[in-house]
Design a protein around this motif. Structure first.
Motif, PDB file in Angstrom:
ATOM      1  N   ALA A  39       0.830  -1.210   0.000  1.00 42.75           N
ATOM      2  CA  ALA A  39       0.000   0.000   0.000  1.00 42.75           C
ATOM      3  C   ALA A  39       0.861   1.256   0.000  1.00 42.75           C
ATOM      4  CB  ALA A  39      -0.926  -0.010   1.209  1.00 42.75           C
ATOM      5  N   GLN A  40       1.957   1.244   0.744  1.00 45.34           N
ATOM      6  CA  GLN A  40       2.849   2.397   0.773  1.00 45.34           C
ATOM      7  C   GLN A  40       3.489   2.619  -0.597  1.00 45.34           C
ATOM      8  OE1 GLN A  40       5.337   1.056   3.971  1.00 45.34           O
ATOM      9  NE2 GLN A  40       4.370   2.439   5.461  1.00 45.34           N
ATOM     10  N   LYS A  41       3.912   1.530  -1.240  1.00 42.10           N
ATOM     11  CA  LYS A  41       4.510   1.648  -2.574  1.00 42.10           C
ATOM     12  C   LYS A  41       3.494   2.186  -3.572  1.00 42.10           C
ATOM     13  CE  LYS A  41       7.716  -2.173  -1.886  1.00 42.10           C
ATOM     14  NZ  LYS A  41       8.066  -3.531  -2.301  1.00 42.10           N
ATOM     15  N   ASP A  47       1.331   9.263  -6.047  1.00 40.65           N
ATOM     16  CA  ASP A  47       1.757  10.641  -5.800  1.00 40.65           C
ATOM     17  C   ASP A  47       2.716  11.118  -6.888  1.00 40.65           C
ATOM     18  OD1 ASP A  47       0.233  10.836  -3.518  1.00 40.65           O
ATOM     19  OD2 ASP A  47       1.896  10.404  -2.139  1.00 40.65           O
ATOM     20  N   LYS A  48       3.645  10.245  -7.299  1.00 36.13           N
ATOM     21  CA  LYS A  48       4.593  10.615  -8.357  1.00 36.13           C
ATOM     22  C   LYS A  48       3.855  10.890  -9.663  1.00 36.13           C
ATOM     23  CE  LYS A  48       8.836   8.338  -6.897  1.00 36.13           C
ATOM     24  NZ  LYS A  48       9.815   7.289  -7.215  1.00 36.13           N
ATOM     25  N   LYS A  49       2.892  10.019 -10.003  1.00 40.18           N
ATOM     26  CA  LYS A  49       2.135  10.202 -11.249  1.00 40.18           C
ATOM     27  C   LYS A  49       1.348  11.506 -11.212  1.00 40.18           C
ATOM     28  CE  LYS A  49       1.632   5.331 -12.404  1.00 40.18           C
ATOM     29  NZ  LYS A  49       0.714   4.194 -12.502  1.00 40.18           N
ATOM     30  N   ARG A  50       0.731  11.788 -10.071  1.00 36.14           N
ATOM     31  CA  ARG A  50      -0.054  13.007  -9.914  1.00 36.14           C
ATOM     32  C   ARG A  50       0.840  14.243 -10.067  1.00 36.14           C
ATOM     33  NH1 ARG A  50      -1.626  12.248  -4.936  1.00 36.14           N
ATOM     34  NH2 ARG A  50      -3.148  10.685  -5.557  1.00 36.14           N
ATOM     35  N   ALA A  51       2.022  14.219  -9.461  1.00 37.23           N
ATOM     36  CA  ALA A  51       2.946  15.344  -9.551  1.00 37.23           C
ATOM     37  C   ALA A  51       3.431  15.531 -10.988  1.00 37.23           C
ATOM     38  CB  ALA A  51       4.125  15.124  -8.613  1.00 37.23           C
ATOM     39  N   ASN A  52       3.715  14.427 -11.683  1.00 36.32           N
ATOM     40  CA  ASN A  52       4.173  14.530 -13.076  1.00 36.32           C
ATOM     41  C   ASN A  52       3.077  15.109 -13.974  1.00 36.32           C
ATOM     42  OD1 ASN A  52       6.766  13.632 -12.664  1.00 36.32           O
ATOM     43  ND2 ASN A  52       6.250  11.488 -13.030  1.00 36.32           N
ATOM     44  N   ARG A  53       1.821  14.689 -13.756  1.00 38.73           N
ATOM     45  CA  ARG A  53       0.726  15.238 -14.555  1.00 38.73           C
ATOM     46  C   ARG A  53       0.558  16.729 -14.301  1.00 38.73           C
ATOM     47  NH1 ARG A  53      -3.852  12.910 -12.600  1.00 38.73           N
ATOM     48  NH2 ARG A  53      -2.854  11.151 -11.616  1.00 38.73           N
TER      49      ARG A  53
END
Length: 63
Positions: A39-41, A47-53
């Protein structure tokens, strides 16, 4: 003279079992120290995908 009844002991089997137990103990310690749950991974990946978008949406110059 009644013996103990345990019979001969296979020292190789004993040595290997002891080594396996030590390896498992070390792996468990490392999992606690460095491991993350699934779940943490997944949360970190999201979060990384959201930040990149977000960053891609804020670009002013096309690639």
């Amino acid at each position: 003279m009644g013996g103990s009844g345990s019979g001969p002991v296979n020292l190789n089997r004993f040595r290997k079992a002891k080594a396996r137990a030590a390896t498992k103990a070390r792996a468990d310690e490392n999992a606690i120290k460095y491991g993350r749950t699934k779940a943490q991974k997944a949360a970190e990946s999201a979060d990384k995908k959201r930040a990149n978008r977000l960053l891609d949406g804020l670009r002013t110059d096309p690639e």
